[in-house]
Design a protein around this motif. Structure first.
Motif, short mmCIF file in Angstrom:
data_model
loop_
_atom_site.label_atom_id
_atom_site.label_comp_id
_atom_site.label_asym_id
_atom_site.label_seq_id
_atom_site.Cartn_x
_atom_site.Cartn_y
_atom_site.Cartn_z
N GLN A 1 0.81 -1.20 0.00
CA GLN A 1 0.00 0.00 0.00
C GLN A 1 0.85 1.27 0.00
OE1 GLN A 1 -3.41 -0.09 2.65
NE2 GLN A 1 -3.22 -2.30 2.85
N THR A 2 0.33 2.30 -0.64
CA THR A 2 1.06 3.54 -0.84
C THR A 2 1.57 4.14 0.46
OG1 THR A 2 -0.37 3.96 -2.75
CG2 THR A 2 0.91 5.82 -1.91
N ALA A 3 0.79 4.04 1.52
CA ALA A 3 1.13 4.73 2.77
C ALA A 3 2.16 3.98 3.61
CB ALA A 3 -0.13 4.96 3.60
N MET A 4 2.40 2.71 3.33
CA MET A 4 3.28 1.93 4.19
C MET A 4 4.74 2.32 4.01
SD MET A 4 1.66 -1.88 4.31
CE MET A 4 0.13 -2.18 5.20
N LYS A 5 5.47 2.28 5.13
CA LYS A 5 6.89 2.63 5.10
C LYS A 5 7.72 1.55 5.78
CE LYS A 5 8.20 5.43 8.36
NZ LYS A 5 8.51 6.63 9.16
N ASN A 6 7.28 0.30 5.66
CA ASN A 6 7.91 -0.79 6.38
C ASN A 6 9.34 -1.09 5.96
OD1 ASN A 6 4.90 -1.23 6.09
ND2 ASN A 6 5.36 -2.48 7.86
N LEU A 7 9.78 -0.58 4.82
CA LEU A 7 11.15 -0.86 4.39
C LEU A 7 12.18 -0.07 5.19
CD1 LEU A 7 10.80 -1.00 0.50
CD2 LEU A 7 11.05 -2.89 2.09
N ASN A 8 11.73 0.91 5.95
CA ASN A 8 12.66 1.67 6.79
C ASN A 8 11.92 2.18 8.01
OD1 ASN A 8 14.88 2.97 7.81
ND2 ASN A 8 14.93 4.58 6.27
N MET A 9 11.41 1.25 8.81
CA MET A 9 10.60 1.62 9.95
C MET A 9 11.36 2.43 10.99
SD MET A 9 7.48 0.80 9.58
CE MET A 9 7.03 1.04 11.28
N THR A 10 12.64 2.17 11.12
CA THR A 10 13.42 2.86 12.16
C THR A 10 14.06 4.14 11.65
OG1 THR A 10 15.33 1.46 11.60
CG2 THR A 10 13.91 0.73 13.40
N ASP A 11 13.72 4.53 10.41
CA ASP A 11 14.26 5.76 9.82
C ASP A 11 15.79 5.79 9.83
OD1 ASP A 11 11.75 6.91 9.21
OD2 ASP A 11 11.51 7.49 11.30
N ASP A 12 16.38 4.66 9.50
CA ASP A 12 17.83 4.57 9.38
C ASP A 12 18.27 5.42 8.18
OD1 ASP A 12 20.46 3.90 8.94
OD2 ASP A 12 20.16 1.74 9.11
N PRO A 13 19.10 6.45 8.38
CA PRO A 13 19.50 7.32 7.26
C PRO A 13 20.26 6.60 6.16
CG PRO A 13 20.84 7.74 9.22
CD PRO A 13 19.72 6.86 9.66
N ALA A 14 20.80 5.41 6.45
CA ALA A 14 21.52 4.66 5.42
C ALA A 14 20.58 3.94 4.47
CB ALA A 14 22.47 3.65 6.08
N LYS A 15 19.31 3.82 4.87
CA LYS A 15 18.33 3.12 4.04
C LYS A 15 17.49 4.14 3.29
CE LYS A 15 17.83 -0.84 7.18
NZ LYS A 15 16.85 -1.63 7.98
N GLN B 1 4.58 14.81 4.55
CA GLN B 1 3.99 14.99 3.22
C GLN B 1 4.31 13.83 2.28
OE1 GLN B 1 1.48 17.53 3.61
NE2 GLN B 1 2.06 17.56 1.44
N LEU B 2 4.93 12.78 2.82
CA LEU B 2 5.36 11.66 1.98
C LEU B 2 4.23 11.10 1.12
CD1 LEU B 2 7.68 9.58 1.35
CD2 LEU B 2 6.69 8.16 3.14
N VAL B 3 3.14 10.70 1.74
CA VAL B 3 2.03 10.10 0.98
C VAL B 3 1.31 11.14 0.13
CG1 VAL B 3 -0.11 8.79 1.13
CG2 VAL B 3 1.80 8.23 2.65
N PRO B 4 0.97 12.31 0.66
CA PRO B 4 0.36 13.33 -0.22
C PRO B 4 1.21 13.64 -1.44
CG PRO B 4 0.09 13.96 2.07
CD PRO B 4 0.98 12.76 2.07
N ASP B 5 2.52 13.69 -1.26
CA ASP B 5 3.41 13.95 -2.41
C ASP B 5 3.36 12.81 -3.42
OD1 ASP B 5 4.13 16.39 -1.42
OD2 ASP B 5 6.08 15.76 -0.63
N ARG B 6 3.29 11.58 -2.93
CA ARG B 6 3.19 10.44 -3.84
C ARG B 6 1.88 10.48 -4.61
NH1 ARG B 6 5.33 5.58 0.20
NH2 ARG B 6 7.55 6.09 0.08
#
Length: 544
Positions: free
Chosen positions: A307-321, A457-462
């Protein structure tokens, strides 16, 4: 596969569950006041209302869960909750119907037809209560989104027998996302993916980084098809999954496996290639939510078909990801579109109905209308101010979750303070209950802190980018079927869906050669697809 530590995975999953727990409403509603305490002469007995509802897997459920206690306290009732497992909910409904022992209120079948079929015999029609001014909060949403009534009212008598889940946002369900930092290690970038060949090249590059499978799915064939067909323009998000979809250019319903058979074949061939190359996990049709999301969070699956809103690929907001979307690319010379979600959710979340034999109909009406008020939305999605959340005008959403497990309370080590619960441990933020899902919940804007306006604004921008690409179309027209029509559509669609899922699965798994594709599409004639398409288009004409 690369495996994250148990501690990190647990923390990641905790944050993910919390992100499903909150929202805000941007509109004013008529206030539904808490139940009166009485005139001091005699205490009115608080009625106990039996409620049967589905519940998200893995979450706690009981009558003394704070969400039910507080909801009841504010509306003057007590809830006695029966919650069968989500996977067994349909079976439980059938048992209840057979026995005739219906609870006072219950979630019903996950569709927009059966509550109309059973309504006159079993359920309360809401119309008289709306005329009497007892459902003011529900009415304001029906006025805002009139397509809800078009889909839910019973054609034979024009009455409304169920409470809808209102989606107060514009949303496109699917946008694939990828760990772009891994692509960059192979000299690639998500923005360069402009064709199927580019996509294949990127997938193989991800496999070099992970060593094996790079993605999977969940919830069975229908969900998998919805999430992967979208780039080929052959699906309906949250639709009937019987092959029918509306073409806005031709202004008619089409049968995708036949009318768009070349694109349909391209989709199957891509999925077949992914499976053969060991890019698509072998359990993609049976994988459970928790296993899939843990795979996303732990780097096992760097490609997310979700789903568009999910951010599971970088849940911990690791700047390297670095996570980037893969925007739709041209198929057959043009970018294909996906439909926006309708402003109601019935196919998955199901309507709630009231037993017409209940002794507490008036009390239930009051309790349900509260779920459509601003105060009710805030309660069911966020909880109680000071207990599960606090307000902060400096955050993007105006809320912060500094009293439950969240981005505000997780430590640098990925752990939460001892004894700190998730919002869902209280029952808050469970979409099975609430009457309205606001944009802030769907877009997850409330999960961002002060200074994170850009991230919020991540999802609104998408969504804006998808619109600019011409990759969005209006929600499917709301068609209102009679009992007889629904029965006929169900008869044809059941056979159709079985035929599609069984054969397409065999093609993908390599159990059926692609030389049999024409025979597969020819088989739809015997399954009466033309009759189904005619029914859809004749019904559509009645909307004009």
């Amino acid at each position: 596969m690369n495996k994250a530590t148990t501690r990190t995975a647990a923390a990641v999953m905790a944050i993910w569950m919390t992100i499903l727990a909150g929202c805000q409403s941007g509109e004013k509603a008529v206030s539904t006041a808490p139940a009166a305490a009485g005139d001091g002469k005699s205490a009115k007995e608080i009625p106990t209302v039996e409620i049967m509802t589905a519940w998200d897997p893995g979450l706690p459920i009981s009558s003394d869960l704070p969400v039910f206690v507080e909801w009841g306290k504010r509306t003057g009732i007590k809830f006695n909750v029966n919650s069968p497992p989500r996977d067994a909910f349909k079976e439980k409904i059938n048992i209840v119907l057979t026995s005739g022992q219906l609870p006072d209120m219950m979630k019903f079948f996950q569709d927009e037809t059966t509550q109309k079929e059973y309504g006159p015999q079993l359920f309360v029609a809401l119309d008289d209560y709306m005329k009497a001014g007892k459902l003011p909060n529900l009415e304001r949403w029906l006025k805002k989104y009139p397509e809800i009534e078009k889909a839910m009212r019973r054609p034979e008598d024009g009455k409304l027998y169920g409470f809808p889940l209102v989606q107060d946002f514009d949303f496109a369900t699917t946008l694939w996302q990828v760990r772009n930092d891994l692509l960059k290690k192979e000299g690639l970038d998500a923005s360069q993916i402009q064709s199927v060949d580019d996509l294949k090249k990127a997938m193989l590059a991800l496999k070099k980084q992970t060593g094996d499978y790079i993605t999977s799915s969940r919830l069975g064939f229908d969900y998998f098809a919805e999430r992967t067909q979208v780039y080929f323009g052959i699906n309906v998000n949250n639709g009937p999954n019987n092959g029918m979809m509306f073409d806005p250019e031709q202004k008619k319903f089409m049968f995708a496996p036949v009318d768009y058979k070349d694109r349909y074949k391209q989709w199957v061939e891509l999925m077949r290639w992914m499976y053969a190359e060991k890019l698509l996990h072998p359990n993609f049709l049976t994988m459970k939510d928790q296993e899939l999301f843990a795979g996303y969070a732990s780097d096992d699956f760097p490609l997310m078909l979700e789903q568009t809103a999910m951010k599971n690929l970088n849940m911990t907001d690791d700047p390297a990801k670095e996570v980037q979307p893969i925007y739709p690319f041209k198929i057959d010379g043009k970018i294909q579109s996906q439909n926006l979600d309708p402003h109601y959710n019935i196919h998955y979340r199901s309507p709630l109905v009231i037993n017409k034999k209940s002794k507490y109909i008036d009390e239930i009406i009051k309790a349900m209308d509260y779920t459509y008020s601003d105060a009710g939305i805030e309660l069911l999605m966020l909880g109680v101010e000071g207990e599960t959340f606090s307000k902060d005008p400096k955050t993007p959403s105006g809320y912060k979750f500094d009293k439950t497990q969240s981005a505000w309370t997780v430590g640098a080590d990925g752990k939460f303070p001892d004894g700190l619960k998730k919002g869902t441990d209280y029952g808050y933020g469970t979409w099975w209950l609430t009457g309205v899902i606001p944009a802030a919940a769907r877009y997850s804007t409330w999960s961002y802190k002060e200074g994170q306006e850009k991230e919020a604004q991540l999802v609104p921008d998408r969504m804006k980018k998808l619109k600019e690409l011409g990759a969005l179309r209006d929600p499917e027209p709301a068609l209102n079927w009679s009992k007889e029509e629904s029965s006929k559509i169900s008869e044809i669609s059941t056979a159709m869906k079985t035929y599609i899922s069984e054969n397409v699965t065999k093609f993908i798994l390599g159990q059926k050669p692609m030389t049999e594709w024409d025979a597969f599409t020819d088989g739809f004639k015997k399954l009466r697809y033309e009759e189904l398409a005619n029914m859809y288009n004749e019904k559509y004409k009645t909307l004009k």
